[in-house]
Scaffold this motif. Structure first.
Motif, PDB file in Angstrom:
ATOM      1  N   UNK A 137      27.149  31.004  45.574  1.00  0.00           N
ATOM      2  CA  UNK A 137      27.680  32.285  46.056  1.00  0.00           C
ATOM      3  C   UNK A 137      29.047  32.100  46.674  1.00  0.00           C
ATOM      4  N   UNK A 138      29.251  30.990  47.408  1.00  0.00           N
ATOM      5  CA  UNK A 138      30.560  30.746  48.025  1.00  0.00           C
ATOM      6  C   UNK A 138      31.626  30.504  46.974  1.00  0.00           C
ATOM      7  N   UNK A 139      31.255  29.889  45.850  1.00  0.00           N
ATOM      8  CA  UNK A 139      32.240  29.501  44.863  1.00  0.00           C
ATOM      9  C   UNK A 139      32.429  30.523  43.755  1.00  0.00           C
ATOM     10  N   UNK A 140      31.634  31.598  43.781  1.00  0.00           N
ATOM     11  CA  UNK A 140      31.776  32.605  42.732  1.00  0.00           C
ATOM     12  C   UNK A 140      33.135  33.266  42.842  1.00  0.00           C
ATOM     13  N   UNK A 141      33.962  33.203  41.799  1.00  0.00           N
ATOM     14  CA  UNK A 141      35.295  33.813  41.882  1.00  0.00           C
ATOM     15  C   UNK A 141      35.213  35.325  41.899  1.00  0.00           C
ATOM     16  N   UNK A 142      36.194  35.941  42.523  1.00  0.00           N
ATOM     17  CA  UNK A 142      36.255  37.389  42.543  1.00  0.00           C
ATOM     18  C   UNK A 142      36.598  37.901  41.159  1.00  0.00           C
ATOM     19  N   UNK A 143      36.157  39.127  40.883  1.00  0.00           N
ATOM     20  CA  UNK A 143      36.485  39.734  39.595  1.00  0.00           C
ATOM     21  C   UNK A 143      37.997  39.880  39.482  1.00  0.00           C
ATOM     22  N   UNK A 144      38.558  39.559  38.322  1.00  0.00           N
ATOM     23  CA  UNK A 144      40.017  39.648  38.183  1.00  0.00           C
ATOM     24  C   UNK A 144      40.507  41.078  38.343  1.00  0.00           C
ATOM     25  N   UNK A 145      41.646  41.237  39.012  1.00  0.00           N
ATOM     26  CA  UNK A 145      42.250  42.553  39.143  1.00  0.00           C
ATOM     27  C   UNK A 145      43.459  42.640  38.225  1.00  0.00           C
ATOM     28  N   UNK A 146      44.180  43.768  38.298  1.00  0.00           N
ATOM     29  CA  UNK A 146      45.321  43.959  37.408  1.00  0.00           C
ATOM     30  C   UNK A 146      46.389  42.905  37.629  1.00  0.00           C
ATOM     31  N   UNK A 147      46.594  42.510  38.896  1.00  0.00           N
ATOM     32  CA  UNK A 147      47.609  41.498  39.202  1.00  0.00           C
ATOM     33  C   UNK A 147      47.249  40.158  38.590  1.00  0.00           C
ATOM     34  N   UNK A 148      45.972  39.771  38.714  1.00  0.00           N
ATOM     35  CA  UNK A 148      45.511  38.512  38.122  1.00  0.00           C
ATOM     36  C   UNK A 148      45.685  38.525  36.607  1.00  0.00           C
ATOM     37  N   UNK A 149      45.311  39.643  35.992  1.00  0.00           N
ATOM     38  CA  UNK A 149      45.408  39.731  34.535  1.00  0.00           C
ATOM     39  C   UNK A 149      46.863  39.671  34.089  1.00  0.00           C
ATOM     40  N   UNK A 150      47.746  40.320  34.852  1.00  0.00           N
ATOM     41  CA  UNK A 150      49.160  40.255  34.496  1.00  0.00           C
ATOM     42  C   UNK A 150      49.691  38.834  34.631  1.00  0.00           C
ATOM     43  N   UNK A 151      49.322  38.145  35.714  1.00  0.00           N
ATOM     44  CA  UNK A 151      49.793  36.770  35.930  1.00  0.00           C
ATOM     45  C   UNK A 151      49.359  35.866  34.780  1.00  0.00           C
ATOM     46  N   UNK A 152      48.132  36.060  34.283  1.00  0.00           N
ATOM     47  CA  UNK A 152      47.661  35.230  33.181  1.00  0.00           C
ATOM     48  C   UNK A 152      48.399  35.569  31.883  1.00  0.00           C
ATOM     49  N   UNK A 153      48.695  36.857  31.659  1.00  0.00           N
ATOM     50  CA  UNK A 153      49.462  37.234  30.462  1.00  0.00           C
ATOM     51  C   UNK A 153      50.879  36.680  30.552  1.00  0.00           C
ATOM     52  N   UNK A 154      51.456  36.734  31.748  1.00  0.00           N
ATOM     53  CA  UNK A 154      52.796  36.193  31.979  1.00  0.00           C
ATOM     54  C   UNK A 154      52.803  34.694  31.690  1.00  0.00           C
ATOM     55  N   UNK A 155      51.776  33.996  32.176  1.00  0.00           N
ATOM     56  CA  UNK A 155      51.672  32.560  31.937  1.00  0.00           C
ATOM     57  C   UNK A 155      51.548  32.262  30.449  1.00  0.00           C
TER      58      UNK A 155
END
Length: 278
Positions: free
Chosen positions: A68-86
């Motif tokens: 439970x401590x290590x479960x990542x948060x659901x990706x938001x728009x900023x996260x998705x954009x950062x991954x597309x940018x990468x």
């Protein structure tokens, strides 16, 4: 109930069944559980001879809390954009993890991030972050700053990050050209290998020269030099005056000004450049 988490009482029943010599299928039938549930439970917690109900129950609870401590948060728009940018940077030749780190630095609210913040954001190991940071430092795209209060390193993206990337690519192309030219000379211009290497040397030599503004002429450094010399005593000076101060041809100064005007400048800097270009 089938499909739910095993209770402490059920684990004691499993231990008792194993002690009585019952098979997994019989224990599962008595508990109304799938046989696979019983076999996995026993395998994870010491096997048929080492299974202990209390130990298995507390160990499973501990694993669940860590999960439970290590479960990542659901990706938001900023996260998705950062991954597309990468992903775009990866297509351009930047190593994947270095591109992901650079994208996070670009999209962060603060001017820097720590290794722990990058590990948490990207859900990767500290070793992966360290390797990516090493690459970005090597090519001059970021630097470290110590935290004044804690024993931490902050990673800060270079202000001229894309100029540094451009210059690094230019140097790489020129290095390829030089190495290919050495090979062409080694194998001889009339050999198949020599001809191929000579063509490679010509191509990457021309490409490297174009990216650096021509042999011995770094247009990016020119632009920065002109901007540094552009104000004298708090006032804007003309292009021909800058040329005289630097000992350059006026055309070279104007070319550098055009490049500088295409970069991200403040309104005041743009007004200055417009005045000089007149």
């Amino acid at each position: 109930m089938p499909g739910g988490r095993l209770s402490h009482q059920e684990r004691r029943a499993i231990a008792a069944g194993l002690s009585d010599g019952l098979g997994y299928a019989e224990i599962a039938r008595q508990l109304d559980r799938p046989t696979s549930t019983i076999s996995r439970e026993v395998a994870r917690n010491g096997g048929g001879r080492g299974y202990r109900a209390d130990h298995a129950h507390y160990a499973t609870s501990s694993r669940a809390r860590r999960g439970r401590r290590q479960t990542p948060q659901a990706p938001n728009d900023t996260d998705e954009y950062a991954e597309r940018f990468a992903a775009v940077m990866v297509d351009g030749g930047i190593p994947r993890m270095a591109a992901r780190v650079l994208a996070r630095l670009y999209t962060a609210e603060s001017r820097s991030l720590t290794a722990a913040q990058l590990v948490n954001a990207l859900q990767v190991s500290p070793a992966s972050i360290s390797k990516a940071i090493g690459y970005l430092e090597q090519v001059g795209m970021l630097h470290r700053e110590p935290d004044p209060r804690r024993r931490l390193q902050h990673y800060v993206m270079a202000e001229d990050v894309w100029q540094q990337a451009w210059k690094s690519s230019s140097r790489t192309n020129l290095n390829w050209a030089e190495t290919a030219a050495e090979g062409a000379e080694l194998f001889g211009p009339d050999s198949p290998a020599g001809r191929r290497l000579a063509q490679m040397a010509d191509f990457f030599g021309a490409l490297g020269d174009d990216m650096s503004g021509g042999p011995g002429f770094d247009i990016l450094d020119d632009a920065l030099t002109v901007l540094a010399a552009y104000r004298e005593g708090g006032r804007v000076i003309e292009a021909d005056r800058v040329a005289a101060v630097l000992g350059w041809p006026v055309d070279r100064v104007k070319t550098a000004l055009e490049l500088a005007a295409a970069t991200r400048l403040t309104p005041e800097q743009r007004a200055d450049l417009a005045t000089a270009a007149e």
